[in-house]
Each structure stands twice: as structure tokens, then as C-alpha cells.
Design a protein around this motif. Structure first.
Motif, short mmCIF file in Angstrom:
data_model
loop_
_atom_site.label_atom_id
_atom_site.label_comp_id
_atom_site.label_asym_id
_atom_site.label_seq_id
_atom_site.Cartn_x
_atom_site.Cartn_y
_atom_site.Cartn_z
N VAL A 12 0.86 -1.19 0.00
CA VAL A 12 0.00 0.00 0.00
C VAL A 12 0.88 1.22 0.00
N PRO A 36 0.56 -8.27 15.58
CA PRO A 36 0.28 -6.98 16.22
C PRO A 36 -0.52 -6.05 15.31
N SER A 37 -1.02 -4.97 15.89
CA SER A 37 -1.78 -3.99 15.14
C SER A 37 -0.94 -3.44 13.99
N LYS A 41 -3.13 -8.11 9.12
CA LYS A 41 -4.11 -9.20 9.30
C LYS A 41 -5.40 -8.94 8.52
N THR A 42 -5.94 -7.73 8.69
CA THR A 42 -7.18 -7.41 7.96
C THR A 42 -6.92 -7.43 6.46
N SER A 43 -5.77 -6.94 6.05
CA SER A 43 -5.42 -6.97 4.62
C SER A 43 -5.42 -8.40 4.11
N GLU A 158 -10.99 -9.50 14.40
CA GLU A 158 -10.90 -9.01 15.79
C GLU A 158 -12.19 -9.24 16.56
N HIS A 191 -5.11 -9.70 17.25
CA HIS A 191 -3.86 -9.59 18.00
C HIS A 191 -4.04 -10.21 19.38
N1 ATP Z 1 -6.34 0.96 1.83
C1 ATP Z 1 -5.31 1.34 2.57
N2 ATP Z 1 -4.77 2.56 2.43
C2 ATP Z 1 -3.69 2.95 3.17
N3 ATP Z 1 -3.10 2.16 4.08
C3 ATP Z 1 -3.61 0.93 4.26
C4 ATP Z 1 -4.74 0.44 3.54
N4 ATP Z 1 -5.00 -0.82 3.93
C5 ATP Z 1 -4.08 -1.11 4.86
N5 ATP Z 1 -3.25 -0.06 5.07
C6 ATP Z 1 -2.09 -0.02 6.01
O1 ATP Z 1 -1.53 -1.31 6.00
C7 ATP Z 1 -1.13 -1.69 7.31
C8 ATP Z 1 -1.80 -3.00 7.68
O2 ATP Z 1 -3.18 -2.76 7.87
P1 ATP Z 1 -4.19 -3.88 8.37
O3 ATP Z 1 -5.48 -3.23 8.58
O4 ATP Z 1 -4.13 -5.04 7.44
O5 ATP Z 1 -3.50 -4.28 9.75
P2 ATP Z 1 -4.06 -5.16 10.96
O6 ATP Z 1 -3.01 -6.16 11.28
O7 ATP Z 1 -5.41 -5.67 10.64
O8 ATP Z 1 -4.15 -4.10 12.14
P3 ATP Z 1 -5.20 -4.01 13.39
O9 ATP Z 1 -4.76 -5.09 14.37
O10 ATP Z 1 -4.95 -2.64 13.95
O11 ATP Z 1 -6.58 -4.23 12.88
C9 ATP Z 1 -1.48 -0.54 8.22
O12 ATP Z 1 -0.32 0.21 8.44
C10 ATP Z 1 -2.52 0.24 7.43
O13 ATP Z 1 -2.46 1.60 7.75
#
Ligand code: ATP
Ligand code: MG
Length: 206
Positions: A12, A36-37, A41-43, A158, A191
Motif C-alpha cells: 500500500v 500486532p496492530s 491481518k485485515t489486509s 478481531e 492480535h
Molecule cells: N487501503 C489502505 N490505504 C492505506 N493504508 C492501508 C490500507 N489498507 C491497509 N493499510 C495499512 O496497512 C497496514 C496493515 O493494515 P491492516 O489493517 O491489514 O492491519 P491489521 O493487522 O489488521 O491491524 P489491526 O490489528 O490494527 O486491525 C497498516 O499500516 C494500514 O495503515
């Protein structure tokens, strides 16, 4: 093979979020994405569900390569096979509990909705507007909505991170109970290491 993920990378805005992820999950096996945050993970959950596309690499669900499907084929695959409990629950505030549960169905199956309302401890709340629910009740409505069409895979993002130990366990048991009833498998991202022990497969991402 339920999910087959090969060499998936996801970037990204010039930042690499996922670097060469490989994942092989057999049918009926649950999966936890733990990290971790901000670790992605969501990606990765969205990529597994066909909601977003990786920059490179291949994702297969039941031997179907996502990249080879048209948008409408992918939409149909998702609608027929997957249920989602999102990190933000995404209930429609001015609709009732039962309307929210039936939202994704073209023809609401009232008996199924009633059974879920009972199963998830929401009896008597059927007509209550979603905006007036407690957080815990709203989460149970989101779980009911995710499973109402008997999906093969229940994705949960989550599901427990905001909950105390007792409620975290309760919510996971509700999700797994529903999964067992419809022969579904659970793919969760968190997480929250407390729920590690409930899953067949764990992918730790840093
Ligand atoms: N569409 C997007 N535009 C900009 N940045 C993005 C986008 N999608 C993800 N990111 C960035 O990619 C990284 C991973 O995001 P993601 O949401 O997958 O993390 P996560 O592990 O699910 O976090 P959390 O535990 O906080 O939910 C983060 O730094 C987020 O800001
Ligand atoms: Mg997330």
C-alpha cells in the motif's frame, strides 16, 4: 484444499504490508491470523475472502483461482460461501435486530432468523433497533448475520479484542458453535493471543 495461498505480496502506497505469504488450509480446518496492530491481518483476511486483490501471488478457494474469476463470479462465490463478522460490526442502526440478520438474504428465512435469535440469546430483542443495542448484543447480531445463509467459511476480524476474558470466550464459543452446526470453518484475524488455542492453524505475521 480450502485455501491455497502462494507467494502473496501486498503493498500500500509503497509500503510492503505482506511479504510472500504462503498458506495452505485443508477443508474443515480453522485458521487464525495472529499479529500486532498494523501487521496486515485485515489486509490478508480481505485477500483470502476475495474482497481485495494482492499485488502479486495467487489465492485459491476450493481450487478456484480468484484472479481467473470475473467480478460477478467472485461476488457470487463470496455471497454463497462466506460470512463476515467485521471489525466494525456494520449493523444498520435504524433497522431492527431481525432485519439486520436477514439483510443479506433476498428472501428472509424467518424460521432460520428466529432460531439464530434464540441461539444467540437475543430473544425478545427481535424488533429492537440495532442502534439501541448494547455492544455485546450488537456483536451477537453481527454473528447471526454472518451465519444466516449457512456459509462454508465464517470470517471474523478481531472478534474478541475489546472483550474481557469471559466474554471473549463466550463470543468465540458462539462463533464456533454456529460453525459446527452448519459444518463451516472459522477464519479469524486478531492480535488477541488468548484465543490461539481454539484454532487448528495459526499464521503469525509480524
Ligand atoms: N487501503 C489502505 N490505504 C492505506 N493504508 C492501508 C490500507 N489498507 C491497509 N493499510 C495499512 O496497512 C497496514 C496493515 O493494515 P491492516 O489493517 O491489514 O492491519 P491489521 O493487522 O489488521 O491491524 P489491526 O490489528 O490494527 O486491525 C497498516 O499500516 C494500514 O495503515
Ligand atoms: Mg485489522
Amino acid at each position: 484444499m480450502l485455501f491455497d495461498v502462494n507467494n502473496v505480496c501486498f503493498t500500500v502506497r509503497n509500503t510492503q504490508i505482506l511479504d510472500n505469504v504462503n498458506l495452505h488450509v485443508e477443508a474443515g480446518q480453522s485458521l487464525l491470523l495472529l499479529g500486532p496492530s498494523g501487521s496486515g491481518k485485515t489486509s490478508l483476511l480481505n485477500i483470502l475472502a476475495g474482497l481485495s486483490q494482492p499485488g502479486s501471488g495467487e489465492v485459491k478457494y476450493n481450487d478456484q483461482i480468484y484472479a481467473a474469476l470475473s467480478q460477478s463470479e467472485l461476488d457470487r462465490l463470496r455471497a454463497n460461501n462466506f460470512g463476515f463478522v467485521f471489525q466494525k460490526l456494520l449493523l444498520i442502526g435504524h433497522l431492527s435486530v431481525e432485519q439486520n440478520i436477514g439483510l443479506s438474504q433476498s428472501k428472509a428465512d424467518h424460521q432460520r432468523i428466529k432460531n439464530l435469535v434464540d441461539d444467540l440469546g437475543l430473544s425478545g430483542k427481535e424488533k429492537q433497533k440495532a442502534r439501541d443495542l448494547s455492544v455485546g448484543e450488537a456483536q451477537r447480531v453481527a454473528i447471526a448475520r454472518a451465519v444466516v445463509h449457512n456459509p462454508t467459511v465464517i470470517f471474523a476480524d478481531e472478534p474478541t479484542s475489546a472483550l474481557d476474558d469471559i466474554n471473549a470466550e463466550k463470543v468465540m464459543n458462539l462463533i464456533f458453535d454456529q460453525a459446527k452446526k452448519s459444518g463451516a470453518t472459522v477464519v479469524a484475524a486478531t492480535h488477541d493471543a488468548r484465543i490461539k488455542g481454539m484454532f487448528d492453524n495459526i499464521l503469525e505475521i509480524a
